[in-house]
Structures are given as structure tokens and as C-alpha cells.
Design a protein around this motif. Structure first.
Motif, PDB file in Angstrom:
ATOM      1  N   THR A 101       0.839  -1.189   0.000  1.00 56.83           N
ATOM      2  CA  THR A 101       0.000   0.000   0.000  1.00 56.83           C
ATOM      3  C   THR A 101       0.876   1.242   0.000  1.00 56.83           C
ATOM      4  OG1 THR A 101      -1.793   1.131   1.151  1.00 56.83           O
ATOM      5  CG2 THR A 101      -0.193   0.009   2.523  1.00 56.83           C
ATOM      6  N   HIS A 102       0.270   2.365  -0.213  1.00 58.33           N
ATOM      7  CA  HIS A 102       1.037   3.608  -0.194  1.00 58.33           C
ATOM      8  C   HIS A 102       1.415   3.951   1.256  1.00 58.33           C
ATOM      9  CE1 HIS A 102      -3.160   4.633   0.477  1.00 58.33           C
ATOM     10  NE2 HIS A 102      -2.723   5.651   1.152  1.00 58.33           N
ATOM     11  N   LEU A 103       2.386   4.803   1.414  1.00 62.38           N
ATOM     12  CA  LEU A 103       2.807   5.202   2.749  1.00 62.38           C
ATOM     13  C   LEU A 103       1.717   6.028   3.417  1.00 62.38           C
ATOM     14  CD1 LEU A 103       6.494   6.231   2.054  1.00 62.38           C
ATOM     15  CD2 LEU A 103       5.651   4.131   3.075  1.00 62.38           C
ATOM     16  N   HIS A 104       1.521   5.767   4.676  1.00 57.37           N
ATOM     17  CA  HIS A 104       0.522   6.518   5.424  1.00 57.37           C
ATOM     18  C   HIS A 104       0.978   6.613   6.874  1.00 57.37           C
ATOM     19  CE1 HIS A 104      -0.988   2.775   7.209  1.00 57.37           C
ATOM     20  NE2 HIS A 104      -0.832   2.266   6.002  1.00 57.37           N
ATOM     21  N   GLY A 105       0.375   7.505   7.600  1.00 53.92           N
ATOM     22  CA  GLY A 105       0.756   7.724   8.985  1.00 53.92           C
ATOM     23  C   GLY A 105       0.137   6.748   9.962  1.00 53.92           C
ATOM     24  N   GLY A 106      -0.782   5.914   9.485  1.00 52.84           N
ATOM     25  CA  GLY A 106      -1.430   4.965  10.367  1.00 52.84           C
ATOM     26  C   GLY A 106      -2.494   5.606  11.241  1.00 52.84           C
ATOM     27  N   PHE A 107      -2.938   6.801  10.878  1.00 56.30           N
ATOM     28  CA  PHE A 107      -3.935   7.505  11.670  1.00 56.30           C
ATOM     29  C   PHE A 107      -5.295   7.307  11.028  1.00 56.30           C
ATOM     30  CE2 PHE A 107      -6.438  11.277  12.727  1.00 56.30           C
ATOM     31  CZ  PHE A 107      -6.361  11.241  14.106  1.00 56.30           C
ATOM     32  N   GLY A 108      -6.140   6.545  11.689  1.00 60.01           N
ATOM     33  CA  GLY A 108      -7.473   6.302  11.160  1.00 60.01           C
ATOM     34  C   GLY A 108      -8.498   6.495  12.258  1.00 60.01           C
ATOM     35  N   VAL A 109      -9.398   7.430  12.065  1.00 62.16           N
ATOM     36  CA  VAL A 109     -10.453   7.659  13.038  1.00 62.16           C
ATOM     37  C   VAL A 109     -11.756   7.256  12.369  1.00 62.16           C
ATOM     38  CG1 VAL A 109     -11.653   9.351  14.445  1.00 62.16           C
ATOM     39  CG2 VAL A 109      -9.205   9.541  14.127  1.00 62.16           C
ATOM     40  N   GLY A 110     -12.329   6.163  12.836  1.00 60.87           N
ATOM     41  CA  GLY A 110     -13.586   5.701  12.276  1.00 60.87           C
ATOM     42  C   GLY A 110     -14.778   6.309  13.002  1.00 60.87           C
ATOM     43  N   LEU A 111     -15.940   6.059  12.447  1.00 61.31           N
ATOM     44  CA  LEU A 111     -17.168   6.593  13.024  1.00 61.31           C
ATOM     45  C   LEU A 111     -17.380   6.086  14.449  1.00 61.31           C
ATOM     46  CD1 LEU A 111     -19.766   8.207  12.687  1.00 61.31           C
ATOM     47  CD2 LEU A 111     -20.809   6.141  11.726  1.00 61.31           C
ATOM     48  N   GLU A 112     -17.071   4.823  14.687  1.00 59.54           N
ATOM     49  CA  GLU A 112     -17.267   4.272  16.027  1.00 59.54           C
ATOM     50  C   GLU A 112     -16.395   4.976  17.073  1.00 59.54           C
ATOM     51  OE1 GLU A 112     -16.397   1.052  14.048  1.00 59.54           O
ATOM     52  OE2 GLU A 112     -18.370   0.107  13.985  1.00 59.54           O
ATOM     53  N   ARG A 113     -15.157   5.298  16.706  1.00 61.28           N
ATOM     54  CA  ARG A 113     -14.272   5.983  17.651  1.00 61.28           C
ATOM     55  C   ARG A 113     -14.758   7.408  17.919  1.00 61.28           C
ATOM     56  NH1 ARG A 113      -9.996   4.074  19.658  1.00 61.28           N
ATOM     57  NH2 ARG A 113      -9.805   2.538  18.009  1.00 61.28           N
ATOM     58  N   VAL A 114     -15.264   8.081  16.898  1.00 66.14           N
ATOM     59  CA  VAL A 114     -15.792   9.427  17.077  1.00 66.14           C
ATOM     60  C   VAL A 114     -17.011   9.392  18.002  1.00 66.14           C
ATOM     61  CG1 VAL A 114     -16.901  11.366  15.904  1.00 66.14           C
ATOM     62  CG2 VAL A 114     -14.894  10.286  14.897  1.00 66.14           C
ATOM     63  N   VAL A 115     -17.902   8.437  17.781  1.00 68.60           N
ATOM     64  CA  VAL A 115     -19.093   8.300  18.636  1.00 68.60           C
ATOM     65  C   VAL A 115     -18.679   7.978  20.065  1.00 68.60           C
ATOM     66  CG1 VAL A 115     -21.165   6.912  19.049  1.00 68.60           C
ATOM     67  CG2 VAL A 115     -20.621   7.682  16.739  1.00 68.60           C
ATOM     68  N   MET A 116     -17.689   7.113  20.235  1.00 64.93           N
ATOM     69  CA  MET A 116     -17.213   6.767  21.573  1.00 64.93           C
ATOM     70  C   MET A 116     -16.710   8.008  22.299  1.00 64.93           C
ATOM     71  SD  MET A 116     -14.078   4.249  22.714  1.00 64.93           S
ATOM     72  CE  MET A 116     -12.815   5.463  22.428  1.00 64.93           C
ATOM     73  N   LEU A 117     -15.915   8.839  21.640  1.00 67.32           N
ATOM     74  CA  LEU A 117     -15.385  10.045  22.261  1.00 67.32           C
ATOM     75  C   LEU A 117     -16.483  11.076  22.508  1.00 67.32           C
ATOM     76  CD1 LEU A 117     -12.083  10.362  20.199  1.00 67.32           C
ATOM     77  CD2 LEU A 117     -12.339   9.568  22.560  1.00 67.32           C
ATOM     78  N   ASN A 140     -15.563   2.113  26.131  1.00 73.60           N
ATOM     79  CA  ASN A 140     -15.217   0.965  25.308  1.00 73.60           C
ATOM     80  C   ASN A 140     -15.803   1.163  23.908  1.00 73.60           C
ATOM     81  OD1 ASN A 140     -14.820  -1.574  24.155  1.00 73.60           O
ATOM     82  ND2 ASN A 140     -15.081  -2.605  26.128  1.00 73.60           N
ATOM     83  N   ILE A 141     -14.988   0.959  22.883  1.00 74.78           N
ATOM     84  CA  ILE A 141     -15.441   1.176  21.504  1.00 74.78           C
ATOM     85  C   ILE A 141     -16.479   0.147  21.086  1.00 74.78           C
ATOM     86  CG2 ILE A 141     -13.674  -0.195  20.354  1.00 74.78           C
ATOM     87  CD1 ILE A 141     -13.498   2.203  18.336  1.00 74.78           C
ATOM     88  N   ARG A 142     -16.483  -1.024  21.717  1.00 76.16           N
ATOM     89  CA  ARG A 142     -17.471  -2.046  21.373  1.00 76.16           C
ATOM     90  C   ARG A 142     -18.897  -1.613  21.707  1.00 76.16           C
ATOM     91  NH1 ARG A 142     -15.091  -7.136  24.101  1.00 76.16           N
ATOM     92  NH2 ARG A 142     -13.781  -5.622  25.104  1.00 76.16           N
ATOM     93  N   LYS A 143     -19.051  -0.660  22.606  1.00 80.51           N
ATOM     94  CA  LYS A 143     -20.384  -0.161  22.951  1.00 80.51           C
ATOM     95  C   LYS A 143     -20.975   0.676  21.825  1.00 80.51           C
ATOM     96  CE  LYS A 143     -19.597  -0.107  27.904  1.00 80.51           C
ATOM     97  NZ  LYS A 143     -19.463   0.733  29.102  1.00 80.51           N
ATOM     98  N   THR A 144     -20.150   1.147  20.909  1.00 85.19           N
ATOM     99  CA  THR A 144     -20.630   1.977  19.803  1.00 85.19           C
ATOM    100  C   THR A 144     -20.771   1.202  18.503  1.00 85.19           C
ATOM    101  OG1 THR A 144     -18.406   2.645  19.148  1.00 85.19           O
ATOM    102  CG2 THR A 144     -19.515   3.994  20.802  1.00 85.19           C
ATOM    103  N   SER A 145     -20.293  -0.018  18.471  1.00 83.88           N
ATOM    104  CA  SER A 145     -20.321  -0.810  17.243  1.00 83.88           C
ATOM    105  C   SER A 145     -21.646  -1.545  17.103  1.00 83.88           C
ATOM    106  CB  SER A 145     -19.172  -1.823  17.265  1.00 83.88           C
ATOM    107  OG  SER A 145     -19.208  -2.606  16.100  1.00 83.88           O
ATOM    108  N   LEU A 146     -22.165  -1.567  15.878  1.00 85.73           N
ATOM    109  CA  LEU A 146     -23.405  -2.275  15.614  1.00 85.73           C
ATOM    110  C   LEU A 146     -23.218  -3.780  15.774  1.00 85.73           C
ATOM    111  CD1 LEU A 146     -26.340  -2.081  14.718  1.00 85.73           C
ATOM    112  CD2 LEU A 146     -25.538  -2.128  12.349  1.00 85.73           C
ATOM    113  N   PHE A 147     -22.090  -4.292  15.315  1.00 92.04           N
ATOM    114  CA  PHE A 147     -21.781  -5.712  15.438  1.00 92.04           C
ATOM    115  C   PHE A 147     -20.416  -5.875  16.105  1.00 92.04           C
ATOM    116  CE2 PHE A 147     -24.391  -5.494  11.523  1.00 92.04           C
ATOM    117  CZ  PHE A 147     -25.499  -6.180  12.002  1.00 92.04           C
ATOM    118  N   PRO A 148     -20.336  -5.756  17.428  1.00 94.09           N
ATOM    119  CA  PRO A 148     -19.028  -5.877  18.093  1.00 94.09           C
ATOM    120  C   PRO A 148     -18.489  -7.307  18.005  1.00 94.09           C
ATOM    121  CG  PRO A 148     -20.782  -5.787  19.713  1.00 94.09           C
ATOM    122  CD  PRO A 148     -21.415  -5.555  18.371  1.00 94.09           C
TER     123      PRO A 148
END
Length: 67
Positions: free
Chosen positions: A29-45, A51-59
Motif C-alpha cells: 500500500t502507499h505510505l501513510h501515517g497509520g492515523f485512522g479515526v472511524g465513526l465508532e471511535r468518534v461516537v465513543m469520544l 469501550n469502543i465495542r459499545k458503539t459498534s453495531l456488530f461488536p
């Protein structure tokens, strides 16, 4: 033959359904910083959850592997 190709042939999977997946590992893959913020992490914050599993539809965890 790569590990994925050996496993694919032992499981009798169709070559065309797994070809893009295998090529992704072959070419990398191309070079990247490894920084990924998904919808579940945003909702958790946003909700202040511990716990991020509390925000996931299918933990997923060792006791729950299917939806």
C-alpha cells in the motif's frame, strides 16, 4: 505460492473472489501515517464511553464472532 494462495486452494475458493485481496498484500500500500479515526471511535469520544465495542453495531470479541 504465497500463504494466502495455499489456503485458498485448500479451501477450494474461487480465484477471482480473492485475487484483489491477495494482490493487495503482494503489491503493498502507499505510505501513510497509520492515523485512522472511524465513526465508532468518534461516537465513543463524543458520548464519553469507555469501550469502543459499545458503539459498534456488530461488536466482535472471542465470545461473539458472528453478527
Amino acid at each position: 505460492m504465497s500463504f494466502f494462495e495455499v489456503r485458498r486452494s485448500s479451501q477450494e475458493l474461487n480465484v477471482f473472489t480473492t485475487l484483489s485481496y491477495i494482490n493487495a498484500f503482494r503489491y503493498g500500500t502507499h505510505l501513510h501515517g497509520g492515523f485512522g479515526v472511524g465513526l465508532e471511535r468518534v461516537v465513543m469520544l463524543f458520548c464519553g464511553l469507555d469501550n469502543i465495542r459499545k458503539t459498534s453495531l456488530f461488536p466482535r470479541d472471542p465470545q461473539r464472532l458472528t453478527p
